[in-house]
Design an enzyme around this catalytic site. Sequence first.
Site, PDB file in Angstrom:
ATOM      1  N   ASN A   1      18.022  18.514  -4.538  1.00 23.32           N
ATOM      2  CA  ASN A   1      17.588  17.175  -4.165  1.00 23.32           C
ATOM      3  C   ASN A   1      17.203  17.505  -2.757  1.00 23.32           C
ATOM      4  O   ASN A   1      17.051  17.095  -1.758  1.00 23.32           O
ATOM      5  CB  ASN A   1      19.023  16.520  -4.463  1.00 23.32           C
ATOM      6  CG  ASN A   1      20.060  16.257  -5.403  1.00 23.32           C
ATOM      7  OD1 ASN A   1      18.824  15.504  -6.592  1.00 23.32           O
ATOM      8  ND2 ASN A   1      21.221  16.610  -5.460  1.00 23.32           N
TER       9      ASN A   1
ATOM     10  N   THR B   1      29.722  13.889  -5.892  1.00 24.46           N
ATOM     11  CA  THR B   1      28.976  14.499  -4.696  1.00 24.46           C
ATOM     12  C   THR B   1      27.500  15.573  -5.282  1.00 24.46           C
ATOM     13  O   THR B   1      27.145  16.011  -5.947  1.00 24.46           O
ATOM     14  CB  THR B   1      29.876  15.963  -4.661  1.00 24.46           C
ATOM     15  OG1 THR B   1      30.460  16.734  -5.429  1.00 24.46           O
ATOM     16  CG2 THR B   1      31.392  15.241  -3.541  1.00 24.46           C
TER      17      THR B   1
ATOM     18  N   LYS C   1      18.359  -0.033  -1.099  1.00 23.27           N
ATOM     19  CA  LYS C   1      18.936  -1.246  -0.614  1.00 23.27           C
ATOM     20  C   LYS C   1      19.034  -1.015   0.644  1.00 23.27           C
ATOM     21  O   LYS C   1      19.771  -2.807   0.778  1.00 23.27           O
ATOM     22  CB  LYS C   1      20.103  -0.226  -1.399  1.00 23.27           C
ATOM     23  CG  LYS C   1      19.158  -0.208  -3.282  1.00 23.27           C
ATOM     24  CD  LYS C   1      20.833   0.529  -3.960  1.00 23.27           C
ATOM     25  CE  LYS C   1      20.142   0.605  -5.244  1.00 23.27           C
ATOM     26  NZ  LYS C   1      20.879   1.740  -6.360  1.00 23.27           N
TER      27      LYS C   1
ATOM     28  N   TYR D   1      15.297  17.929 -19.095  1.00 26.80           N
ATOM     29  CA  TYR D   1      15.060  17.544 -17.837  1.00 26.80           C
ATOM     30  C   TYR D   1      15.253  19.422 -17.280  1.00 26.80           C
ATOM     31  O   TYR D   1      14.589  20.108 -17.432  1.00 26.80           O
ATOM     32  CB  TYR D   1      15.389  16.591 -17.024  1.00 26.80           C
ATOM     33  CG  TYR D   1      14.974  17.094 -15.082  1.00 26.80           C
ATOM     34  CD1 TYR D   1      13.213  17.634 -15.223  1.00 26.80           C
ATOM     35  CD2 TYR D   1      15.264  17.986 -14.105  1.00 26.80           C
ATOM     36  CE1 TYR D   1      12.455  17.571 -13.772  1.00 26.80           C
ATOM     37  CE2 TYR D   1      14.972  17.835 -13.206  1.00 26.80           C
ATOM     38  CZ  TYR D   1      13.695  17.997 -12.774  1.00 26.80           C
ATOM     39  OH  TYR D   1      12.862  18.412 -11.997  1.00 26.80           O
TER      40      TYR D   1
ATOM     41  N   ALA E   1      17.650  22.415  -9.752  1.00 26.32           N
ATOM     42  CA  ALA E   1      19.190  22.917  -9.520  1.00 26.32           C
ATOM     43  C   ALA E   1      20.044  21.931 -10.791  1.00 26.32           C
ATOM     44  O   ALA E   1      21.140  22.431 -11.398  1.00 26.32           O
ATOM     45  CB  ALA E   1      20.239  22.082  -8.502  1.00 26.32           C
TER      46      ALA E   1
ATOM     47  N   LYS F   1      13.662  23.547 -17.263  1.00 28.94           N
ATOM     48  CA  LYS F   1      13.508  24.438 -16.516  1.00 28.94           C
ATOM     49  C   LYS F   1      13.600  25.687 -16.572  1.00 28.94           C
ATOM     50  O   LYS F   1      13.336  26.835 -16.389  1.00 28.94           O
ATOM     51  CB  LYS F   1      14.277  23.406 -15.006  1.00 28.94           C
ATOM     52  CG  LYS F   1      13.611  22.766 -14.544  1.00 28.94           C
ATOM     53  CD  LYS F   1      12.660  22.565 -14.372  1.00 28.94           C
ATOM     54  CE  LYS F   1      11.753  21.454 -12.976  1.00 28.94           C
ATOM     55  NZ  LYS F   1      10.221  21.741 -12.442  1.00 28.94           N
TER      56      LYS F   1
END
Length: 327
Positions: free
Chosen positions: A177, A218, A199, A148, A118, A152
């Site tokens: 993701n 988001t 975390k 990156y 993406a 791609k």
Amino acid sequence: MKRVLVTGAGGFIGSHLARRLKSEGCWVRGIDLKRPEFSATACDEFTVGDLRDFSTAAQALVGIEDVYQLAADMGGAGYIFTGEHDAAVMHNSATINLNILEAGRKAGVRRYFYSSSACIYPERNQLDPDNPICSEDSAYPAAPDSEYGWEKLFSERLYFAYARNYGIEVHVARFHNIFGPEGTWCGGKEKAPAAICRKVAEVGNDGEIEIWGDGKQTRSFLYIDECVEGVRRLMESNFAGPVNIGSEEMVTINQLAEYAMKIAGKKLKIRHIPGPLGVRGRNSDNRLISEKLGWAPSSSLYSGLETTYRWIEKQVEANKTAQASIA
Ligand code: NAD
């Protein structure tokens, strides 16, 4: 028995995909710079090797019918958005793709899956966190926000050029993701879901966690099993792509942290600190995959995060025990 090669089989998605291919009855060869970190490989044969080396790539392709190309020099925002790794990311990943295609052409490989990202989508369409545009046809004019993403995009084009000129079959997906157990969870290459789970798992009930930026950016996150399902469906289809493989359940990073805290049963403070962020908003657009494959990911973020949190919590505990025994 189909003979397949999974490149990047020591990594997160590659190791899960190898397991899936084995369960379907394939004979699987894996290659990577390293063996899988968290469990034994499912591959029938596993080579520790560097695909930047042409002869290593050529050797890996001997006797192979289908290639799943997942090897790349990559990591989360802390790795790809700082600028420090730009030259390595571009050089290493482009060399892997050039070698795999050219060595595969010479070896007579007919079918490829390629994992794009993406991150190829233009930054200008992802400034509004509530309405990011990530339809496949919005990729051009190209303006990814990272090197990156540029690599791609170049490699997507490379796969389609080989398909046009040499008659091979390619299937290209743009992953959004991907997360789940056995993904990188510490060390600087981890992505947001794993970093946040770690975390949350590391601090006590009255503690606080740090989040890069205001947390209002988001994203959507896709659980690993659905990613693998999408890869297999795309590979068996007659659709070349490129097509998004992602979730349409968009959340803010603050919401993601709230989910992790709810799963952990902890109410922690969130401290917002400066850090590498990437685009303001991003979500998968699943219209094309639904149309072409008659299928799209549907599992909830919360359920995938529950499984992932429990796995990371175990890693954190094991780490603490190991450190205590050294001290
Ligand atoms: P990963 O880093 O866990 O796996 C990539 C693997 O490639 C690593 O194990 C690494 O050692 C290997 N590799 C790197 N350089 C190599 C070389 N020179 N020779 C041999 N192996 C080499 O990443 P992942 O999350 O499993 O991602 C797999 C693919 O999917 C990558 O191409 C990535 O860019 C793409 N992708 C992933 C996501 C995601 O959210 N995980 C999103 C978009 C795209």
